[in-house]
Design an enzyme around this catalytic site. Sequence first.
Site, PDB file in Angstrom:
ATOM      1  N   TYR A   1       2.991  53.503-111.917  1.00 46.92           N
ATOM      2  CA  TYR A   1       1.881  53.438-112.832  1.00 46.92           C
ATOM      3  C   TYR A   1       1.750  52.185-113.427  1.00 46.92           C
ATOM      4  O   TYR A   1       2.702  51.257-114.065  1.00 46.92           O
ATOM      5  CB  TYR A   1       2.378  54.489-113.849  1.00 46.92           C
ATOM      6  CG  TYR A   1       2.206  56.014-113.380  1.00 46.92           C
ATOM      7  CD1 TYR A   1       1.579  56.252-112.134  1.00 46.92           C
ATOM      8  CD2 TYR A   1       2.745  57.065-114.367  1.00 46.92           C
ATOM      9  CE1 TYR A   1       1.536  57.802-111.988  1.00 46.92           C
ATOM     10  CE2 TYR A   1       2.689  58.241-113.849  1.00 46.92           C
ATOM     11  CZ  TYR A   1       2.004  58.584-112.708  1.00 46.92           C
ATOM     12  OH  TYR A   1       2.075  59.904-112.388  1.00 46.92           O
TER      13      TYR A   1
HETATM   14  N1  LIG Z   1       2.637  63.590-109.643  1.00 51.41           N
HETATM   15  C1  LIG Z   1       1.557  63.329-109.715  1.00 51.41           C
HETATM   16  O1  LIG Z   1       1.025  62.800-108.368  1.00 51.41           O
HETATM   17  C2  LIG Z   1       0.827  63.011-110.877  1.00 51.41           C
HETATM   18  C3  LIG Z   1      -0.738  62.586-110.828  1.00 51.41           C
HETATM   19  C4  LIG Z   1      -1.587  62.235-111.951  1.00 51.41           C
HETATM   20  C5  LIG Z   1      -0.785  62.494-113.127  1.00 51.41           C
HETATM   21  N2  LIG Z   1       0.460  62.877-113.144  1.00 51.41           N
HETATM   22  C6  LIG Z   1       1.308  62.743-114.584  1.00 51.41           C
HETATM   23  O2  LIG Z   1       0.481  63.848-115.521  1.00 51.41           O
HETATM   24  C7  LIG Z   1       0.135  63.061-116.611  1.00 51.41           C
HETATM   25  C8  LIG Z   1      -1.089  63.785-117.156  1.00 51.41           C
HETATM   26  O3  LIG Z   1      -2.304  63.734-116.060  1.00 51.41           O
HETATM   27  P1  LIG Z   1      -3.622  63.481-116.581  1.00 51.41           P
HETATM   28  O4  LIG Z   1      -3.721  62.102-117.724  1.00 51.41           O
HETATM   29  O5  LIG Z   1      -4.592  63.532-115.635  1.00 51.41           O
HETATM   30  O6  LIG Z   1      -3.848  64.702-117.598  1.00 51.41           O
HETATM   31  P2  LIG Z   1      -4.953  65.559-118.237  1.00 51.41           P
HETATM   32  O7  LIG Z   1      -4.715  66.155-119.580  1.00 51.41           O
HETATM   33  O8  LIG Z   1      -5.462  66.446-117.318  1.00 51.41           O
HETATM   34  O9  LIG Z   1      -6.280  64.344-118.484  1.00 51.41           O
HETATM   35  C9  LIG Z   1      -5.979  63.537-119.557  1.00 51.41           C
HETATM   36  C10 LIG Z   1      -7.243  62.667-119.931  1.00 51.41           C
HETATM   37  O10 LIG Z   1      -8.290  63.577-120.423  1.00 51.41           O
HETATM   38  C11 LIG Z   1      -8.982  63.256-121.539  1.00 51.41           C
HETATM   39  N3  LIG Z   1      -8.504  63.959-122.771  1.00 51.41           N
HETATM   40  C12 LIG Z   1      -6.895  64.453-122.720  1.00 51.41           C
HETATM   41  N4  LIG Z   1      -7.105  65.330-124.215  1.00 51.41           N
HETATM   42  C13 LIG Z   1      -8.243  65.167-124.472  1.00 51.41           C
HETATM   43  C14 LIG Z   1      -8.810  65.778-125.753  1.00 51.41           C
HETATM   44  N5  LIG Z   1      -8.201  66.574-126.438  1.00 51.41           N
HETATM   45  N6  LIG Z   1     -10.135  65.679-125.840  1.00 51.41           N
HETATM   46  C15 LIG Z   1     -10.829  64.889-125.174  1.00 51.41           C
HETATM   47  N7  LIG Z   1     -10.391  64.201-123.813  1.00 51.41           N
HETATM   48  C16 LIG Z   1      -8.950  64.423-123.633  1.00 51.41           C
HETATM   49  C17 LIG Z   1      -8.510  61.651-121.615  1.00 51.41           C
HETATM   50  O11 LIG Z   1      -9.272  60.872-120.807  1.00 51.41           O
HETATM   51  P3  LIG Z   1     -10.670  60.045-121.417  1.00 51.41           P
HETATM   52  O12 LIG Z   1     -10.478  60.035-122.957  1.00 51.41           O
HETATM   53  O13 LIG Z   1     -10.671  58.747-120.592  1.00 51.41           O
HETATM   54  O14 LIG Z   1     -11.710  60.866-120.949  1.00 51.41           O
HETATM   55  C18 LIG Z   1      -7.219  61.678-120.983  1.00 51.41           C
HETATM   56  O15 LIG Z   1      -6.873  60.393-120.368  1.00 51.41           O
HETATM   57  C19 LIG Z   1       0.145  61.707-116.256  1.00 51.41           C
HETATM   58  O16 LIG Z   1       0.277  60.837-117.371  1.00 51.41           O
HETATM   59  C20 LIG Z   1       1.273  61.536-115.189  1.00 51.41           C
HETATM   60  O17 LIG Z   1       2.347  61.500-115.788  1.00 51.41           O
HETATM   61  C21 LIG Z   1       1.051  63.077-112.044  1.00 51.41           C
END
Ligand SMILES: NC(=O)c1ccc[n+]([C@@H]2O[C@H](COP(=O)([O-])OP(=O)(O)OC[C@H]3O[C@@H](n4cnc5c(N)ncnc54)[C@H](OP(=O)(O)O)[C@@H]3O)[C@@H](O)[C@H]2O)c1
Length: 330
Positions: free
Chosen positions: A63
């Site tokens: 990351y």
């Molecule tokens: N193992 C793997 O391959 C893998 C892959 C991906 C992620 N991960 C892990 O999973 C974690 C979470 O993944 P993700 O960031 O994709 O999760 P997610 O919760 O699906 O998406 C997060 C994004 O959604 C938006 N968001 C979140 N809460 C919100 C709310 N209440 N209101 C409005 N927009 C909101 C924000 O983006 P914007 O504000 O930019 O729109 C935020 O960056 C990562 O940090 C990482 O630790 C692992």
Amino acid sequence: MSDPEMEYTTLGDTGLEVSRFCLGCMNFGSDREWMIGDEERSHEIIDRAIDLGINFLDTANVYSHGESERIVGDVIEEYDREELVIATKVYGSMGDGPNKQGLSRKHILDQVEGSLDRLGTDYIDLYQIHRWDETTPIEETLHALDHLVETGKVRYIGASTMAAWQFTQALYESDLDDYARFTCMQPQYNLVDRQEEENVLPVCADQGIGVVPWSPLGGGFLTGKYDRDSEPEEGRAATDEHTYERFTDENWAVLDAVREVADEKGVTPAQVSLAWLLHQPVVDSPIIGPRSIDHLEENVAALDVSLSDEERERLEAPKNPVWSRNIADL
Ligand SMILES: NC(=O)c1ccc[n+]([C@@H]2O[C@H](COP(=O)([O-])OP(=O)(O)OC[C@H]3O[C@@H](n4cnc5c(N)ncnc54)[C@H](OP(=O)(O)O)[C@@H]3O)[C@@H](O)[C@H]2O)c1
């Protein structure tokens, strides 16, 4: 409004106590346009998450090329290390040239030192293989991970995003060779990405493996911040292809159901989506990825949202999950 009361569970069949939400740390860095790119703001989000009772943090060596681990390390030194569960990952490319990626014994033993250093800690609670390595025998990987557990650098091992047969093979090999076993799986899982119901989740349920879903809001799609009729100008979908790929008719139908249930209950679409995950018996701790304190607080408040069987059926109705091999290429 007062803060919701954090709930805790044990991770899979282990005795390890984790909060029912894990803080995803992928946003803490500057690698991509949609990341936070501001260390002070990242620190504030981590502080507030711990204040809300989150004790489980997920990062990875890749990351922002170690930046996320370093930011997490800077913050956690102020807290009681024994209470925190720090998870990181190995596999992705950490540079050009040979031995800079994958799951060879050499790369794992090199990378664990880098992660420990950036995290400023003597041990990693949960060390996860980020993907399956087609070029390294799984026995070699398991032997290296077992060595890290034996030497105390790692407490538990986990895996992420692979075909069920691969994960089953890894569990079988560790039983055969008496190596430390994977205790946790990190799959992409949310209301619009449910293919893992037909892949690794039945293995996890059967084998007592903890499940910590990534992208629980589909990268923001399930927050209801986007509209069917217009191109995204802001938010992750504006610049991240994987989030934009979720803009399909079937997924908009899921979002319609999410919005409807959210309106009826007087909560937000993000809270309904996260509550649905918390209601899945196989799920221990969805990994939320807030980009602001408002996101974080809104998301954690999903702990107080309960869904009836009828509501869950409505949310699930538009999709008929199937496993596709190329999901493992994510
Ligand atoms: N193992 C793997 O391959 C893998 C892959 C991906 C992620 N991960 C892990 O999973 C974690 C979470 O993944 P993700 O960031 O994709 O999760 P997610 O919760 O699906 O998406 C997060 C994004 O959604 C938006 N968001 C979140 N809460 C919100 C709310 N209440 N209101 C409005 N927009 C909101 C924000 O983006 P914007 O504000 O930019 O729109 C935020 O960056 C990562 O940090 C990482 O630790 C692992």
